[in-house]
Write a protein that holds these residues in place. Structure first.
Motif, short mmCIF file in Angstrom:
data_model
loop_
_atom_site.label_atom_id
_atom_site.label_comp_id
_atom_site.label_asym_id
_atom_site.label_seq_id
_atom_site.Cartn_x
_atom_site.Cartn_y
_atom_site.Cartn_z
N GLY A 12 2.24 19.75 41.63
CA GLY A 12 2.01 21.02 40.96
C GLY A 12 0.94 21.87 41.62
N GLY A 55 1.17 23.79 44.16
CA GLY A 55 1.67 25.09 44.62
C GLY A 55 2.29 25.05 46.00
N LYS A 56 2.49 23.88 46.54
CA LYS A 56 2.98 23.74 47.93
C LYS A 56 4.40 24.31 48.09
CE LYS A 56 2.52 19.25 47.73
NZ LYS A 56 2.10 19.08 46.32
N THR A 57 5.29 23.89 47.20
CA THR A 57 6.68 24.38 47.31
C THR A 57 6.74 25.88 47.03
OG1 THR A 57 7.53 22.21 46.72
CG2 THR A 57 9.04 24.05 46.46
N THR A 58 5.93 26.34 46.09
CA THR A 58 5.88 27.78 45.80
C THR A 58 5.47 28.56 47.05
OG1 THR A 58 5.29 27.30 43.51
CG2 THR A 58 4.85 29.52 44.29
N HIS A 69 3.89 14.34 50.70
CA HIS A 69 3.07 13.41 49.93
C HIS A 69 2.85 12.11 50.71
CE1 HIS A 69 2.57 15.46 46.13
NE2 HIS A 69 3.85 15.79 46.13
P1 ATP Z 1 5.09 18.82 43.96
O1 ATP Z 1 4.24 18.12 44.94
O2 ATP Z 1 5.18 18.10 42.64
O3 ATP Z 1 6.43 19.25 44.51
P2 ATP Z 1 4.00 21.47 44.41
O4 ATP Z 1 2.64 21.42 44.97
O5 ATP Z 1 5.11 21.74 45.35
O6 ATP Z 1 4.29 20.17 43.55
P3 ATP Z 1 4.99 23.74 42.98
O7 ATP Z 1 6.38 23.19 42.86
O8 ATP Z 1 4.76 24.85 43.91
O9 ATP Z 1 3.96 22.57 43.26
O10 ATP Z 1 4.57 24.17 41.50
C1 ATP Z 1 3.32 24.79 41.21
C2 ATP Z 1 3.30 25.14 39.74
O11 ATP Z 1 4.21 26.21 39.50
C3 ATP Z 1 3.74 24.01 38.83
O12 ATP Z 1 2.97 24.05 37.67
C4 ATP Z 1 5.20 24.32 38.54
O13 ATP Z 1 5.60 23.78 37.31
C5 ATP Z 1 5.20 25.83 38.55
N1 ATP Z 1 6.49 26.40 39.01
C6 ATP Z 1 6.99 26.34 40.25
N2 ATP Z 1 8.18 26.99 40.32
C7 ATP Z 1 8.41 27.47 39.07
C8 ATP Z 1 9.47 28.22 38.49
N3 ATP Z 1 10.50 28.65 39.22
N4 ATP Z 1 9.37 28.52 37.17
C9 ATP Z 1 8.32 28.11 36.44
N5 ATP Z 1 7.29 27.40 36.93
C10 ATP Z 1 7.34 27.07 38.23
#
Ligand code: ATP
Length: 238
Positions: free
Chosen positions: A40, A42-45, A195
């Motif tokens: 969570g 924000g990496k994928t975002t 990860h």
């Molecule tokens: P992970 O390692 O679990 O994949 P991450 O670092 O990639 O996590 P993200 O997937 O970018 O994290 O998510 C960051 C935050 O934004 C999280 O709280 C997630 O629930 C939220 N989030 C991401 N995409 C969406 C979306 N399309 N709608 C609502 N919330 C989202």
């Protein structure tokens, strides 16, 4: 030193969740960057914003000196930004070769050229000899390699890898990292969201750490691994 990617003060909110809160960093051409952080973070975002799947609420994405913040994903792909996805989804009933040709056709309409690019990409990822196997008959590491080949067939300058090492055994992780290092030697810039620390530590020259949508550290794998903020973030006390 040429900067290929410059992410400037990027914000992204989903409803009440602030997924990114002012993230900035630059990547040099040819660099191998690891992007890590707890679930969570924000990496994928961030990947979705760099590849054009989402637009940031604020901030800019500069690629090869051009502001691409408003560009749609297909335009970025043609400009040389490619990505792989966390969940590999090859076209199950197509052969390895045809799967990769589909990737190559994003960049060219010439089927002969697409086939050539596809064969090159298949060779680069270590799937030579498996061109005629159906994607659904590959094992996990081969599916990951196929996903990589599909991205490479678009002739990327910047390659974004989303958890490519997930689910692999340590030995397979090492083999994949070896392949990625070879790909990097061709001059392709690679950012790896991961990860699996074994992959990041052996692959990245520089690691960027996100936590709750903010960059909390940046440095060599060794520096980051001993950073107090990073250790706290991973232990859930940050
Ligand atoms: P992970 O390692 O679990 O994949 P991450 O670092 O990639 O996590 P993200 O997937 O970018 O994290 O998510 C960051 C935050 O934004 C999280 O709280 C997630 O629930 C939220 N989030 C991401 N995409 C969406 C979306 N399309 N709608 C609502 N919330 C989202």
């Amino acid at each position: 030193m040429t900067i290929i990617l410059d992410v400037r003060d990027v914000y992204k909110r989903f409803g009440g969740i602030e997924a990114l809160k002012g993230v900035s960093f630059s990547v040099r051409r040819g660099e191998r960057v690891g992007l890590i952080g707890p679930n969570g973070a924000g990496k994928t975002t961030l990947f979705n914003i760099i590849s054009g799947i989402y637009m940031p609420d604020r901030g800019r994405v500069i690629y090869k000196g051009v502001d691409i913040t408003g560009w749609p994903a297909y335009r970025r792909s043609r400009a040389g930004i490619a990505r792989t996805f966390q969940i590999v989804r090859p076209l199950a009933n197509l052969t390895v070769l045809n799967n990769v040709i589909v990737g190559a056709l994003l960049r060219t309409n010439d089927i002969r050229e697409a086939r050539e690019r596809a064969m090159e990409a298949i060779d680069m990822v270590g799937l030579a000899g498996k061109e005629d196997i159906l994607a659904k008959d590959l094992n996990l590491i081969e599916k990951k390699r196929l996903e990589l080949a599909r991205a490479l067939a678009t002739q990327p300058e910047l390659l974004l890898l989303d958890e490519i090492a997930a689910g692999l055994r340590p030995r397979e992780v090492d083999d994949l990292v070896y392949t990625l290092l070879e790909i990097s030697k061709r001059g392709i810039t690679i950012i790896m969201v991961e990860h699996v620390m074994r992959a990041v530590m052996n692959f990245a020259e520089r690691v960027i750490v996100l936590h709750f949508g903010e960059k909390i550290a940046e440095g060599t794998p060794r520096e980051v691994a001993s950073n107090k903020l990073v250790i706290e973030a991973y232990m859930g006390t940050g």
